[in-house]
Motif scaffolding. Structure first.
Motif: not given
Length: 656
Positions: A325-354
């Motif tokens: 996801e981090i390295f290969v997808e952007p490279l294949l997007a570049l090579w195939t001429g499409r835009s890199p994946a841009q997943p939808e982002e939302i704001e959420a409340i964390l339920t447990r400490k990390i």
């Protein structure tokens, strides 16, 4: 001294990749090809703009079955003053899609005319009358598809860089094309390595690992527009790996060399890359997946160019998938001429400490749900080997380098794998683990709902309800003074919350032991023996409370039990610990023992309840659970779990 070059920041790694590819002439589309127009082009990327060769429609077309007319000749037509037109001279019958006669500029639908014979009576054949009578006037171009209504010749139909969909193929055909020029699919070699690996479907022995990383990586490559080429498993032999990489470099645009990127004695990836080209980094400050490697190989005997990039992909499944996801997808997007994946982002409340390593970008898998108008995110298992954490994940929370963690209740940004629209069809359950919830999830899925569970124990579930982070909690907390389940704890932890307590299942709890019970364990008293090791549930789990209650009644000090501090979060995890030899026994439900072919010593009967805040009880998704409590097929499925009974399923212990 570490064999890593060193962990570099993600931004630095991306910079080195970009510079290496630019230097090799690989920073852009790899190539293009012209292919016949067919359904096989769905998902391909246009390499050139597509301009219309024809208008669509390319003639004035009848939009209805009826009669072509001149609209002007219907002027003044009313129910009390109809207009009559002669067929042939003033009207001509047309079917939908027919060419409009040059003299006509409108079509009157056949159901809006009175078809007459030469005597002024209704005609026998309404499509071939002598004349037609109209009682409504028409405006010019009524019920006509004029030339170019959809597409006008020479207009842009699709730009370059567009990922083709089914409807796009129709538009391309409609405007006169029979071929499409698309970008070439990058060929990606996937090379699994390791002596411990066995192919999918082959019997496994202790120490064997089913090789499925290459399957996951290949599926990712295909999904992202590449052409995956899976190579056979290569043993941990440096020269054999080198030859396999050299073979792949002759025919592929990118190589993913899986495993062998860590610091072990048989981790050869970095050395192989150095022997065949240039190692540009070994180690990136991301978790999971920090041992990732990148280099450029030299080749002189292939038509694809004199350089080929290679990633050393970590062997742990989650690390491997996230490296994609981090390295290969952007490279294949570049090579195939499409835009890199841009997943939808939302704001959420964390339920447990990390907690998070301060020097790394930490990719945390989370499940997400909408509860009481708020979006909440619960962290899943963090282990790099827990592939099911990605299966269950609704998205990723990225904790940036320099941040050592996030507190429960804080707002976070989540990159969704699902869509935000799906969240209001999600039921968020936090609490005690029970195997019947897996069955519930399946039955709810049939009704269009999704059950997301986070196993934090009964007390953890009540706390989550108090914080407004769940729709319901599973609980089986025994009151040692009264022998009643859950009521005391609900009053203690949810004093200001109106909740329903619904009896869900009765369960049999006991000791899970190895087949044949080789240690001859009979009851809790045997846990004090020096030759017996135990695996426990986590603090706050109902099973832990049950154990402590009965240990107290027997006068057994938990400190004398070997393994009392060894904790697991589910009944199945306890069974797995026994099956693997990490412990001789553990307290759990019958079904968990039977699931892994273990023996079981029954000790106690208990009640497992669902705690549901009244404010959620009337929601459609919660009513679906109430409906299933009375569904005979669902009740039978739960009753078939060993040690379960559903006689009281749906009984209201405490009403709103």
């Amino acid at each position: 001294m570490s064999v890593y070059l060193h962990d570099i920041p993600l931004t630095e790694a991306q910079k080195r990749i970009r510079e290496a590819l630019q230097s090799a002439g690989l920073w852009g589309v790899l190539g293009k090809e012209t292919l016949p127009l067919s359904e096989a082009l769905v998902g391909r990327v246009t390499a050139e703009p597509i301009w219309a060769r024809l208008s669509s429609p390319h003639y004035h077309s009848a939009a209805m079955d009826g009669f072509a007319i001149r609209a002007e000749e219907t002027a003044g037509a009313m129910p009390t003053a109809p207009v009559t037109l002669l067929v042939g001279a003033q009207a001509a019958y047309v079917d939908t899609g027919d060419v409009l006669p040059q003299w006509a500029n409108a079509v009157v639908p056949i159901e809006h005319v009175e078809a007459l014979n030469n005597a002024g009576q209704l005609a026998d054949d309404p499509r071939h009358p002598h004349m037609i009578r109209l009682r409504t006037a028409l405006t010019p171009w009524s019920h006509v598809r004029p030339m170019g209504e959809d597409i006008v010749a020479t207009q842009l139909v699709l730009p370059a860089g567009h990922v083709l969909r089914a409807v796009d193929l129709g538009a391309i055909a409609a405007c006169g094309h029979t071929e499409v020029t698309v970008t070439r699919k990058p060929r990606v070699a996937i090379i699994p390595t390791g002596d411990e690996l066995v192919p999918i479907g082959q019997p496994v022995q202790p120490g064997d690992i089913i090789e499925f990383n290459s399957l996951v990586l290949a599926a990712q490559v295909a999904m992202w527009g590449g052409e995956p080429i899976r190579f056979p498993i290569t043993p941990d032999d440096e020269d054999m790996i080198l030859e396999r990489v050299r073979e792949a470099s002759r025919e592929c645009d990118l190589i993913l060399l899986n495993a062998g990127s860590s610091a072990g004695s048989e981790d050869f990836s970095a050395r192989v890359i150095e022997r065949l080209g240039e190692l540009l980094f070994h180690g990136v400050a991301v978790r999971p997946g920090h041992p990732v490697i990148f280099g450029m190989l030299s080749r002189s005997d292939a038509p694809l160019g004199d350089k080929v990039p290679i990633f050393g992909v970590p062997g742990y499944p989650v690390s491997a998938a996230l490296t994609g996801e981090i390295f290969v997808e952007p490279l294949l997007a570049l090579w195939t001429g499409r835009s890199p994946a841009q997943p939808e982002e939302i704001e959420a409340i964390l339920t447990r400490k990390i907690t998070s390593p301060a020097g790394d970008d930490d990719y945390v898998r989370v499940v997400v749900g909408e509860v009481g108008g708020r979006v909440v995110a619960a962290p899943l298992a963090r282990g790099a080997g827990v592939i099911t954490s990605l299966v269950r994940a609704d998205g990723l929370l990225v904790i940036p380098s320099g941040v050592q963690g996030v507190e429960a209740g804080e707002k976070v940004r989540v990159r969704l794998y699902t869509t935000s629209r799906a969240l209001n069809r999600t039921i968020f359950a936090i609490g005690s683990h029970d195997m019947s919830l897996d069955l519930l999830a399946q039955f709810l899925a049939e009704r269009g709902f999704r059950l997301v569970s986070a196993n934090v124990g009964s007390l953890g579930g009540l706390i989550a309800l108090r914080r407004g982070e769940a729709h319901l909690a599973g609980s089986h907390l025994l009151d040692p003074d009264t022998g009643v389940y859950n009521l005391r704890y609900v009053k203690q932890y949810l004093p200001n919350e109106k909740v329903m307590i619904i009896r869900w299942v009765g369960r049999e709890q006991g000791l899970i032991v190895k087949p044949g019970n080789p240690k001859g364990i009979r009851g809790l008293e045997d846990l004090t023996r020096p030759d017996v090791t135990f695996v426990n549930r986590q603090r706050g789990a109902g099973t832990r409370v049950l154990l402590d209650y009965h240990l107290g009644r027997l006068g057994i000090n938990p400190e004398v039990i070997q393994g009392y501090q060894q904790e697991e979060y589910t009944h199945l995890a306890v069974a797995a610990a026994v099956a693997s030899g990490r412990a001789d026994c553990g307290l759990g439900v019958t079904a968990a023992a039977k699931a892994l072919d273990l023996d079981f010593i029954p000790l106690f009967q208990e009640a497992y309840d669902l705690i549901i805040p009244c404010k959620h009880a009337e929601e459609e998704r919660i009513r679906a659970i109430f409906d299933l409590m009375g569904d005979s097929r669902f009740r039978r499925s739960v009753a078939q779990l060993p040690g379960y009974n559903v006689e009281q399923m749906g009984v209201v212990v405490q009403a709103c």
